[in-house]
Design an enzyme around this catalytic site. Structure first.
Site, mmCIF file in Angstrom:
data_model
loop_
_atom_site.group_PDB
_atom_site.id
_atom_site.type_symbol
_atom_site.label_atom_id
_atom_site.label_comp_id
_atom_site.label_asym_id
_atom_site.label_seq_id
_atom_site.Cartn_x
_atom_site.Cartn_y
_atom_site.Cartn_z
ATOM 1 N N LYS A 34 -1.496 -3.040 2.634
ATOM 2 C CA LYS A 34 -0.121 -2.531 2.566
ATOM 3 C C LYS A 34 0.847 -3.523 3.204
ATOM 4 C CE LYS A 34 2.515 1.674 3.783
ATOM 5 N NZ LYS A 34 2.492 2.954 4.506
ATOM 6 N N SER B 202 4.069 6.987 1.833
ATOM 7 C CA SER B 202 4.624 5.685 1.554
ATOM 8 C C SER B 202 3.595 4.677 1.049
ATOM 9 C CB SER B 202 5.299 5.148 2.812
ATOM 10 O OG SER B 202 4.330 4.875 3.811
ATOM 11 N N SER C 7 1.365 9.576 5.066
ATOM 12 C CA SER C 7 1.517 8.471 4.104
ATOM 13 C C SER C 7 0.215 7.862 3.593
ATOM 14 C CB SER C 7 2.381 7.370 4.700
ATOM 15 O OG SER C 7 3.734 7.719 4.594
#
Lengths: 490, 93
Positions: free
Chosen positions: A78, A153, A177
């Site tokens: 990420k 997210s 998330s």
């Protein structure tokens, strides 16, 4: 072995025994990324040296060196995690040109375990969002239905893993998330206990809530990845010094006699029918497998969303104060000014560099910390947070793990909720309390909606009791109707 | 409660330039979200110590050692503007 669907240990064992080279594995997944990423927008940048990194692992294996438990396994990371020499934008214009001079501890540990970093994965800006629609790089699409969000997210991580662009990914979880996008994309996502994973080198959002964790295809893969990334780090004084158990070796689907808690305050209804059915099925399955379902009360969960947004936005407004346009990141154009006001310099830079959702949360957090409101909001939230945590710890005296839905609905359509922050925030109702209480939490795929979308089940356990949670998840996984089903994009 | 003046004050505290349109949008949205926050006011928290770090973490201190993990060049490499190894900013006085 079909590389695309192989487990982390299958890939690693094949690489170590030279049945396949790390270079071949890397090339295979590179071609998948090339073919499918234009549809998904999951990757924001690729590691141009991935093949070289893989060759280095092959060379070490040829010399007989021990290359680690994840030798030659391709991972996507990420954007929130710093990667030496690889752009780390946190999904923001503010950091669009930021290239860290160091690796986050999580990344360094993965590399030590032999992982090949394939590139960086899209996310909501500064991890603020539940739909992956706030990224500077554009929204990610759900591989099961390209008109739907992958969740947020960590939406890039979820989509990349679900479409098997890589063998494993890392996400971060501040209020759900990892778990919410894992549920929306039909993969396994784990947020370990607060303090298990070092936050060093992870772009800070809300420091008392953030934890990184695996987003992978199976419970076993999640356990293996956690073994690689967890453990005390001298660079993060909030990491626990507790030993990291060998979760992957101790996973058992035998849950006979285990007590599984159901939070009675969650049973008020209001769930999407497919989510409700998935949840009911999970309880039936657990009972059939010999577990005992017990009702527990955590009445403070009613306040989890407001406490969460108070704590998260307050901490974010403080953490994001570092983006001032001086030492790194975006700076507004000031070329033609001979002398300017310093506050204007900061204000203009931040006003242009941050996106809408981030600015909204900075405003909210600043308000809650401002004079006259601190006690009514931030301090009060901290007090209710303690009451909530105490209730959870009491509940875990009556049960080994708690089972609940992950979200109120399956993946929603792109654009559906983007202008309604409150409804979007309420989407996090089942996930935020585990972050507030620092508990481990995970999502395991266990249902399919009538429209063909995967639905996850959330499991939580007491602090540092990840094994119990993983075992219940493995039991559900073993009979999951999602097993063997793949997203349409594949 | 959240009028234009409050929004301007908060934006100033946050060192955040926002446009007129943003100010109008945020004031409506913050109002709604803060109203939702007010639910917690009814919880009795008398004498409760606020929780900041959610798990019991053993105290840990690193040795106080000077280290040179990065060069000045590496540390200034991401600067939007620099002169040598110094961060360059517009004149502020």
């Amino acid at each position: 072995m079909e590389l695309t669907f192989a487990s982390l240990s299958e890939i690693s064992d094949a690489v170590k025994s030279k049945k396949v080279s790390a270079k071949e594995v890397t090339a295979h997944f590179q071609s998948r990324i090339q073919a499918l990423n234009p549809k998904l927008n999951a990757f924001t940048s690729l590691n141009q040296d991935a093949l070289k990194d893989a060759e280095a692992i092959d060379a070490r294996i040829a010399k007989g060196e021990n290359v680690g438990a994840l030798a030659g396994v391709p991972f996507g990371i990420k954007e929130m995690l710093c990667t030496k020499g690889l752009t780390t934008t946190a999904g923001s214009k503010m950091l669009s040109n930021f290239v860290p001079p160091y690796d986050a501890t999580v990344v360094a540990r993965l590399k030590q375990a032999g992982v090949v970093v394939m590139g960086k994965l899209n996310q909501d800006e500064f991890a603020m969002g539940s739909s992956n629609e706030t990224s500077f790089h554009g929204n990610v699409k759900n591989p099961w239905d390209l008109e739907r969000v992958p969740g947020g997210s960590s939406g890039g991580s979820a989509a990349a893993q679900s479409a098997r662009l890589v063998a494993g990914t890392i996400g971060t979880d501040t209020g759900g998330s990892i778990r919410q996008p894992a549920s929306f994309c039909g993969i396994v996502g784990v947020k370990p206990t607060y303090g298990r994973v070092s936050r060093y080198g992870i772009i800070a959002f809300a420091s008392s809530l953030d934890q990184a964790g695996p987003m992978v295809s199976s419970v076993q893969d999640a356990a293996l990845t956690m073994e690689a990334i967890c453990g005390h780090d001298p660079m993060d004084s909030t990491t626990s010094q507790k030993a990291v158990p060998q979760w992957s070796k101790n996973i058992s689907t035998n849950i006979k006699g285990m007590k599984i808690g159901v939070i009675k305050e969650y049973m008020k209804g209001g769930l999407d029918a497919d989510v409700q059915k998935t949840f009911d099925d999970s309880l039936e399955t657990l009972k059939k497998m010999g577990a005992e379902i017990v009702e527990v009360s955590v009445s403070m969960t009613e306040f989890a969303v407001p406490i969460y947004y108070l704590v998260a936005t307050s901490e974010a407004s403080s953490n994001l104060a570092r983006y001032d346009g001086v030492r790194f990141g975006y700076r507004s154009e000031f070329k033609n000014l001979s002398s300017i006001d310093l506050e204007d310099f900061y204000g203009k830079t931040r006003g242009e560099g941050f996106g809408n959702e981030v600015k909204r949360r900075i405003m909210l957090g600043t308000y809650c910390l401002s004079s006259g409101y601190y006690d009514a909001f931030y301090n009060k939230a901290g007090q209710v947070r303690r009451l909530l945590t105490n209730q959870y710890l009491a509940a875990f005296k009556q049960c080994d793990a708690i089972v609940s839905p992950v979200t109120t609905s399956p993946a929603f359509k792109i654009g559906e909720l983007v202008n309604d922050p409150l409804t979007m925030y309420l989407n996090d109702i089942f996930t935020t309390s585990t972050n507030l209480a620092g508990l481990p939490g995970m999502s395991v795929p266990f249902g399919m909606s009538k429209a063909g979308l995967p639905i996850g089940i959330q499991l939580t356990a007491s602090h540092f009791e990840e094994q119990k949670m993983l075992n219940v998840a493995a039991a559900l996984e073993s009979v999951s109707p999602v097993k063997g089903k793949n997203p349409h994009v594949i | 409660m959240i009028d234009k003046k409050t929004i301007e004050h908060i934006a100033k505290l946050a060192r955040l330039h926002i446009t007129e349109a943003e100010a109008a949008q945020y004031s409506a949205q913050l109002e709604k979200v803060l109203h939702n926050f007010e639910q917690i006011a009814k919880v009795d928290t008398a004498g409760v110590e606020p929780l900041i770090t959610p798990t019991e973490i053993e105290a840990y201190w690193r040795d106080d050692e000077a280290k040179k993990d990065f060069t000045a060049e590496e540390m200034t490499a991401n600067a939007p503007s620099r002169t040598g190894n110094l961060f360059k900013v517009p004149p502020v006085v």
